[in-house]
Design a protein around this motif. Structure first.
Motif, PDB file in Angstrom:
ATOM      1  N   MET A  91       0.837  -1.196   0.000  1.00  0.00           N
ATOM      2  CA  MET A  91       0.000   0.000   0.000  1.00  0.00           C
ATOM      3  C   MET A  91       0.877   1.253   0.000  1.00  0.00           C
ATOM      4  SD  MET A  91      -2.769  -1.205   2.902  1.00  0.00           S
ATOM      5  CE  MET A  91      -1.420  -1.680   4.013  1.00  0.00           C
ATOM      6  N   PRO A  92       0.375   2.356  -0.530  1.00  0.00           N
ATOM      7  CA  PRO A  92       1.141   3.604  -0.475  1.00  0.00           C
ATOM      8  C   PRO A  92       1.403   3.995   0.978  1.00  0.00           C
ATOM      9  CG  PRO A  92      -0.818   3.851  -1.835  1.00  0.00           C
ATOM     10  CD  PRO A  92      -0.932   2.524  -1.178  1.00  0.00           C
ATOM     11  N   ALA A  93       2.527   4.663   1.205  1.00  0.00           N
ATOM     12  CA  ALA A  93       2.890   5.072   2.556  1.00  0.00           C
ATOM     13  C   ALA A  93       3.609   6.412   2.513  1.00  0.00           C
ATOM     14  CB  ALA A  93       3.776   4.019   3.215  1.00  0.00           C
ATOM     15  N   HIS A  94       3.668   7.046   3.661  1.00  0.00           N
ATOM     16  CA  HIS A  94       4.406   8.293   3.817  1.00  0.00           C
ATOM     17  C   HIS A  94       5.765   7.968   4.416  1.00  0.00           C
ATOM     18  CE1 HIS A  94       5.502  12.373   4.853  1.00  0.00           C
ATOM     19  NE2 HIS A  94       5.642  12.005   6.113  1.00  0.00           N
ATOM     20  N   ALA A  95       6.815   8.472   3.795  1.00  0.00           N
ATOM     21  CA  ALA A  95       8.160   8.287   4.338  1.00  0.00           C
ATOM     22  C   ALA A  95       8.462   9.411   5.317  1.00  0.00           C
ATOM     23  CB  ALA A  95       9.183   8.268   3.214  1.00  0.00           C
ATOM     24  N   THR A  96       8.740   9.073   6.538  1.00  0.00           N
ATOM     25  CA  THR A  96       9.065  10.089   7.532  1.00  0.00           C
ATOM     26  C   THR A  96      10.449  10.683   7.237  1.00  0.00           C
ATOM     27  OG1 THR A  96      10.150   8.549   9.050  1.00  0.00           O
ATOM     28  CG2 THR A  96       7.748   8.805   9.253  1.00  0.00           C
ATOM     29  N   PRO A  97      10.719  11.887   7.733  1.00  0.00           N
ATOM     30  CA  PRO A  97      12.059  12.460   7.556  1.00  0.00           C
ATOM     31  C   PRO A  97      13.162  11.553   8.103  1.00  0.00           C
ATOM     32  CG  PRO A  97      10.527  14.162   8.255  1.00  0.00           C
ATOM     33  CD  PRO A  97       9.787  12.854   8.347  1.00  0.00           C
ATOM     34  N   VAL A  98      12.886  10.857   9.205  1.00  0.00           N
ATOM     35  CA  VAL A  98      13.889   9.951   9.779  1.00  0.00           C
ATOM     36  C   VAL A  98      14.178   8.807   8.815  1.00  0.00           C
ATOM     37  CG1 VAL A  98      14.382   8.363  11.670  1.00  0.00           C
ATOM     38  CG2 VAL A  98      13.285  10.552  12.150  1.00  0.00           C
ATOM     39  N   ALA A  99      13.127   8.232   8.226  1.00  0.00           N
ATOM     40  CA  ALA A  99      13.313   7.136   7.274  1.00  0.00           C
ATOM     41  C   ALA A  99      14.056   7.617   6.034  1.00  0.00           C
ATOM     42  CB  ALA A  99      11.963   6.538   6.893  1.00  0.00           C
ATOM     43  N   GLU A 100      13.708   8.810   5.552  1.00  0.00           N
ATOM     44  CA  GLU A 100      14.389   9.344   4.373  1.00  0.00           C
ATOM     45  C   GLU A 100      15.875   9.567   4.645  1.00  0.00           C
ATOM     46  OE1 GLU A 100      14.189  13.200   1.329  1.00  0.00           O
ATOM     47  OE2 GLU A 100      12.600  12.881   2.818  1.00  0.00           O
ATOM     48  N   ARG A 101      16.197  10.109   5.784  1.00  0.00           N
ATOM     49  CA  ARG A 101      17.613  10.329   6.114  1.00  0.00           C
ATOM     50  C   ARG A 101      18.358   9.006   6.220  1.00  0.00           C
ATOM     51  NH1 ARG A 101      15.440  14.432   9.539  1.00  0.00           N
ATOM     52  NH2 ARG A 101      15.533  13.037  11.356  1.00  0.00           N
ATOM     53  N   LEU A 102      17.722   7.999   6.799  1.00  0.00           N
ATOM     54  CA  LEU A 102      18.365   6.695   6.921  1.00  0.00           C
ATOM     55  C   LEU A 102      18.611   6.085   5.547  1.00  0.00           C
ATOM     56  CD1 LEU A 102      19.418   4.269   8.482  1.00  0.00           C
ATOM     57  CD2 LEU A 102      17.041   3.502   8.770  1.00  0.00           C
ATOM     58  N   ALA A 103      17.622   6.173   4.658  1.00  0.00           N
ATOM     59  CA  ALA A 103      17.782   5.624   3.311  1.00  0.00           C
ATOM     60  C   ALA A 103      18.933   6.297   2.581  1.00  0.00           C
ATOM     61  CB  ALA A 103      16.481   5.791   2.525  1.00  0.00           C
TER      62      ALA A 103
END
Length: 293
Positions: free
Chosen positions: A212-224
């Motif tokens: 399903m579509p999801a929102h990437a949190t800023p923390v997840a984006e920085r980790l990626a």
């Protein structure tokens, strides 16, 4: 422009067009002529292609030596391949997770066993302080050879004496799922969450998982982005799989840099960022062969 997209061998049993079609359509919308070619039958002369994308080389883990030979050929012949062969080779073996951890990137704790045995399970349970483990081959896809082991479970016969990676079972996956962030040229495009079927821990669609579509949190984006920065070469396309551990800490599950389903059907821009990244790489390859990058 002509783009070859490497796809599964004709005998590969899983349906793959659902992943290929949306990616090929996005490239065709930019004026590309896209041709699917089985990765097991790449022609001797590929000079007519402007780019070669191994986006759907599903099944490479079933004939790993042949896959490595293809990467060697691509590098020797200086194919315009995205992602570049050196990065694909590194990403083919999930033991890279231990490298990321050594660099300080939060990952799912991983023990790499050269010839897995009962003593390795005991060491993993001690090190991870977890009675429940997940084991999988370091070269695998689609959850092939992946097992969940409880405190009294024996090592499966198909794992004994083979290279395996051992991780603690993350119970949170069953509750919140596994998040996948799609990044093109290092920038976030979109995200999805993959949830397993009730009672399972594997999120693959052919095992009953849902996406399903999801929102990437800023923390997840920085980790990626941090994980991609630690990779040995630039990734034009990437899917970064992230899970919250049982304490809520986000950790890298996998860096999918070879043949990830990119879920462009869930991208708000319809795949425009994906297409821009590929077209940008096409301009770059005309100036500097990707095999040299």
């Amino acid at each position: 422009m002509r783009i070859a997209v490497l796809v599964p061998d004709p005998d590969y049993p899983e349906e793959w067009r659902w992943a290929y079609d949306v990616e090929a359509d996005a490239l065709a919308s930019a004026g590309a002529e896209v041709e699917p070619i089985p990765w097991t039958a790449v022609p001797a002369d590929v000079s007519s292609f402007d780019l070669i994308l191994p986006l759907v080389v599903w099944g490479y883990h079933l004939d790993y030596p042949r896959w490595l030979e293809l990467l060697d050929r691509a590098q020797a012949e200086r194919w315009p391949m995205l992602n570049p062969p050196a990065l694909l080779r590194w990403s083919s073996d999930k033991a890279y997770l231990t490298e990321l951890a050594d660099l300080g990137v939060p990952t799912v704790p991983t023990l790499a066993a050269e010839a897995c045995c009962d003593a390795d399970l005991e060491e993993a349970r001690r090190r991870f302080e977890s009675d429940w483990l997940v084991i999988k081959p370091p070269v695998s896809a689609s959850a092939t050879g992946t097992h969940r082991l409880g405190p009294n479970d024996d090592l499966p016969d198909d794992s004994r004496g083979r290279p395996m990676i051992i991780q603690p079972l993350i119970e949170e996956i069953a509750k919140t799922g596994e998040f996948s962030l799609m990044l093109f040229d290092g920038e976030l495009s979109h995200a999805v969450v993959k949830q397993p079927a009730p009672g399972d821990f594997r999120v693959q669609p052919h095992l009953g998982g849902v996406t399903m579509p999801a929102h990437a949190t800023p923390v997840a984006e920085r980790l990626a982005k941090r994980a991609l920065a630690a990779a040995p070469a630039h990734a034009t396309y990437a899917r970064v799989d992230i899970v919250p551990d049982d304490s809520g800490v986000l950790r890298i599950m996998e860096l999918e840099l070879i043949e990830p389903a990119l879920f462009l059907d869930h991208a708000p821009d319809g795949g425009a960022a994906f297409t821009r990244a590929i077209m940008s790489a096409l301009e770059t390859v005309r100036e500097e062969p990707l095999a040299d990058r």
